[in-house]
Design a protein around this motif. Structure first.
Motif, short mmCIF file in Angstrom:
data_model
loop_
_atom_site.label_atom_id
_atom_site.label_comp_id
_atom_site.label_asym_id
_atom_site.label_seq_id
_atom_site.Cartn_x
_atom_site.Cartn_y
_atom_site.Cartn_z
N GLY A 12 0.82 -1.20 0.00
CA GLY A 12 0.00 0.00 0.00
C GLY A 12 0.85 1.25 0.00
O GLY A 12 2.06 1.20 0.27
N ALA A 13 0.22 2.36 -0.34
CA ALA A 13 0.93 3.64 -0.37
C ALA A 13 -0.05 4.77 -0.08
O ALA A 13 -1.25 4.67 -0.40
CB ALA A 13 1.60 3.85 -1.72
N LYS A 14 0.46 5.82 0.54
CA LYS A 14 -0.32 7.02 0.79
C LYS A 14 0.43 8.21 0.21
O LYS A 14 1.57 8.49 0.60
CB LYS A 14 -0.55 7.22 2.29
N LEU A 15 -0.20 8.88 -0.74
CA LEU A 15 0.43 9.99 -1.42
C LEU A 15 0.19 11.30 -0.68
O LEU A 15 -0.70 11.40 0.18
CB LEU A 15 -0.09 10.09 -2.85
N ALA A 16 0.97 12.29 -1.03
CA ALA A 16 0.88 13.58 -0.34
C ALA A 16 -0.45 14.28 -0.57
O ALA A 16 -0.89 15.09 0.24
CB ALA A 16 2.04 14.48 -0.78
N ASN A 17 -1.10 13.99 -1.70
CA ASN A 17 -2.38 14.63 -2.00
C ASN A 17 -3.56 13.97 -1.31
O ASN A 17 -4.72 14.31 -1.56
CB ASN A 17 -2.61 14.67 -3.50
N GLY A 18 -3.30 12.95 -0.45
CA GLY A 18 -4.36 12.28 0.29
C GLY A 18 -4.87 11.01 -0.33
O GLY A 18 -5.77 10.35 0.22
N LEU A 19 -4.31 10.62 -1.46
CA LEU A 19 -4.74 9.40 -2.13
C LEU A 19 -4.09 8.18 -1.46
O LEU A 19 -2.87 8.13 -1.29
CB LEU A 19 -4.35 9.46 -3.61
N LYS A 20 -4.91 7.19 -1.11
CA LYS A 20 -4.43 5.96 -0.51
C LYS A 20 -4.69 4.80 -1.47
O LYS A 20 -5.80 4.66 -1.99
CB LYS A 20 -5.14 5.68 0.81
N ILE A 21 -3.68 3.97 -1.68
CA ILE A 21 -3.79 2.84 -2.59
C ILE A 21 -3.23 1.60 -1.89
O ILE A 21 -2.15 1.66 -1.28
CB ILE A 21 -3.02 3.08 -3.90
N ASN A 22 -3.95 0.51 -1.95
CA ASN A 22 -3.43 -0.76 -1.45
C ASN A 22 -3.96 -1.89 -2.32
O ASN A 22 -5.04 -1.80 -2.91
CB ASN A 22 -3.79 -0.98 0.02
N ALA A 23 -3.17 -2.95 -2.40
CA ALA A 23 -3.53 -4.08 -3.25
C ALA A 23 -2.98 -5.36 -2.65
O ALA A 23 -1.98 -5.35 -1.91
CB ALA A 23 -3.00 -3.89 -4.67
N ILE A 24 -3.63 -6.47 -2.97
CA ILE A 24 -3.18 -7.80 -2.56
C ILE A 24 -3.41 -8.77 -3.71
O ILE A 24 -4.46 -8.74 -4.36
CB ILE A 24 -3.89 -8.27 -1.27
N LEU A 25 -2.42 -9.61 -3.97
CA LEU A 25 -2.48 -10.59 -5.04
C LEU A 25 -2.19 -11.97 -4.47
O LEU A 25 -1.30 -12.13 -3.63
CB LEU A 25 -1.46 -10.26 -6.14
N ASN A 26 -2.95 -12.96 -4.94
CA ASN A 26 -2.78 -14.34 -4.49
C ASN A 26 -2.71 -15.26 -5.68
O ASN A 26 -3.44 -15.09 -6.67
CB ASN A 26 -3.95 -14.77 -3.59
N TYR A 27 -1.83 -16.25 -5.58
CA TYR A 27 -1.71 -17.25 -6.64
C TYR A 27 -1.53 -18.62 -5.98
O TYR A 27 -0.72 -18.77 -5.05
CB TYR A 27 -0.51 -16.94 -7.54
N ALA A 28 -2.30 -19.59 -6.44
CA ALA A 28 -2.24 -20.93 -5.86
C ALA A 28 -2.35 -21.96 -6.97
O ALA A 28 -3.16 -21.82 -7.89
CB ALA A 28 -3.36 -21.13 -4.84
N VAL A 29 -1.54 -23.00 -6.87
CA VAL A 29 -1.61 -24.12 -7.80
C VAL A 29 -1.67 -25.41 -6.98
O VAL A 29 -1.05 -25.52 -5.91
CB VAL A 29 -0.40 -24.16 -8.76
#
Length: 340
Positions: A12-29
């Motif tokens: 995740g990341a929080k930018l100076a302009n107030g924008l917050k972004i987070n992500a999660i990825l999963n892979y299974a075999v």
């Protein structure tokens, strides 16, 4: 025999302009190999055309030395047992000459974005995806009592789901005692399914998998698509942080219904009262630290599976071959289920 591997990444990341972004990825075999274990019935499997090590053991008398008896012919690989020409196959033959394999690869994850416009308004977006491929393979060598000619079948499935939700959120005070919060937004969801299957019988060379090693082949395929669009809203009116009135509504449009019936509206409402915040004598109570009363009424929507509103026409190539003719007959048939 089971093999499984998982991988997960997130950030995740929080930018100076107030924008917050987070992500999660999963892979299974995963890869699973098992002998067939269909239910038993009588002196064999409950349904024909399948093998089962479970029923082989279940209907073998306790006096039979399973591990002491030979189970396979050295000439043609067929099974041998204490009872020839019976539906009971030697369990060790089934264990060594049949197998079911399931291989699955799945990827799923989500990404969220939140932007605070000011102290009262914010924008939120979430995108999620889930897709997997599954390959099922079943092999039964010729020479067993349950499926004497052998069987090889494959099934490939691909499923994809994507979902996007965007909401505009608000939260502000109307007066010193009244607060209004909620959101308005939209939702888009799409799901696709596709598959191909092939079933082959009459094995030519013993213990050689592959449809080209079987004389008779039957193949088929299927696919479906489903789309959903929705608009939603929620409003909560609070009084002095102990009395709340919440109203919610959503309208969906689904592709699984005919055009004139695609729109479905379902509202809800509820009232909640926090007694421990409203009644001063309960705030210092040693017996009760939180007491809330809530009453509500709501509706929800349900959607049918795709392609159920119309009567369909089925096709069947090489349906049968007339006696004395080398040309197979192709047929069409009307479904037994009427469109609704």
């Amino acid at each position: 025999n089971l093999k499984k591997h998982n991988l997960a990444l997130g950030g995740g990341a929080k930018l100076a302009n107030g924008l917050k972004i987070n992500a999660i990825l999963n892979y299974a075999v995963s890869d699973r190999v098992t002998p067939p274990a269909s239910p038993g019935g009588g002196s064999g499997t409950q349904s024909g055309g399948v093998a089962s090590v479970f029923s082989d053991v279940l209907y073998t008398p306790r006096s039979i030395d399973i591990f002491g008896l030979p189970y396979q012919s050295e000439i043609d690989g067929s099974q041998t047992y204490y009872r020839q020409t019976s539906q009971i196959t030697h369990p060790l033959w089934t264990l060594n000459n049949t197998r079911n394999n399931e291989a699955v690869a799945r990827f799923w994850g989500s990404a969220n974005m939140n932007y605070e416009i000011n102290d009262n308004f914010s924008l939120n977006a979430r995108f999620s995806a889930d897709q997997y491929t599954q390959t099922n393979t079943s092999l039964i060598n010729r020479g067993g009592e349950q499926v004497p000619d052998g069987l090889y079948s494959t099934l490939d499935i691909a499923n994809k789901i994507s979902d996007l939700l965007v909401t505009f959120n608000y939260d502000f005070n109307l007066t010193e005692d009244l607060n209004l919060s909620g959101f308005v937004g939209g939702n888009s969801r799409r799901e696709t399914n596709a598959g191909n299957f092939t079933s082959s019988t009459q094995q030519f060379i013993f213990n050689l998998p592959g449809h080209n090693n079987f004389i008779e082949n039957t193949a088929g395929s299927f696919q479906s698509e489903e789309n959903l669009l929705g608009l939603l809203a929620s409003a909560t009116l609070g009084y002095k942080s102990f009395l709340y009135l919440q109203l919610q509504a959503r309208n969906d449009w689904t592709s699984t219904l005919e055009k004139e019936n695609r729109s479905i509206f379902y509202p809800s409402a509820n009232v909640s009262f926090i007694l421990t915040d409203a009644i001063e004598s309960l705030q210092n109570s040693r017996a009760i630290n939180y007491l809330k009363v809530r009453a509500g009424i709501g509706t929800s929507a349900g959607y049918p599976n795709p392609y159920r509103t119309r009567t369909v026409l089925g096709t069947n190539t090489r349906s049968f071959q007339p006696f004395g003719s080398s040309t197979p007959i192709n047929t069409n048939n009307v479904s037994n289920n009427l469109g609704n």
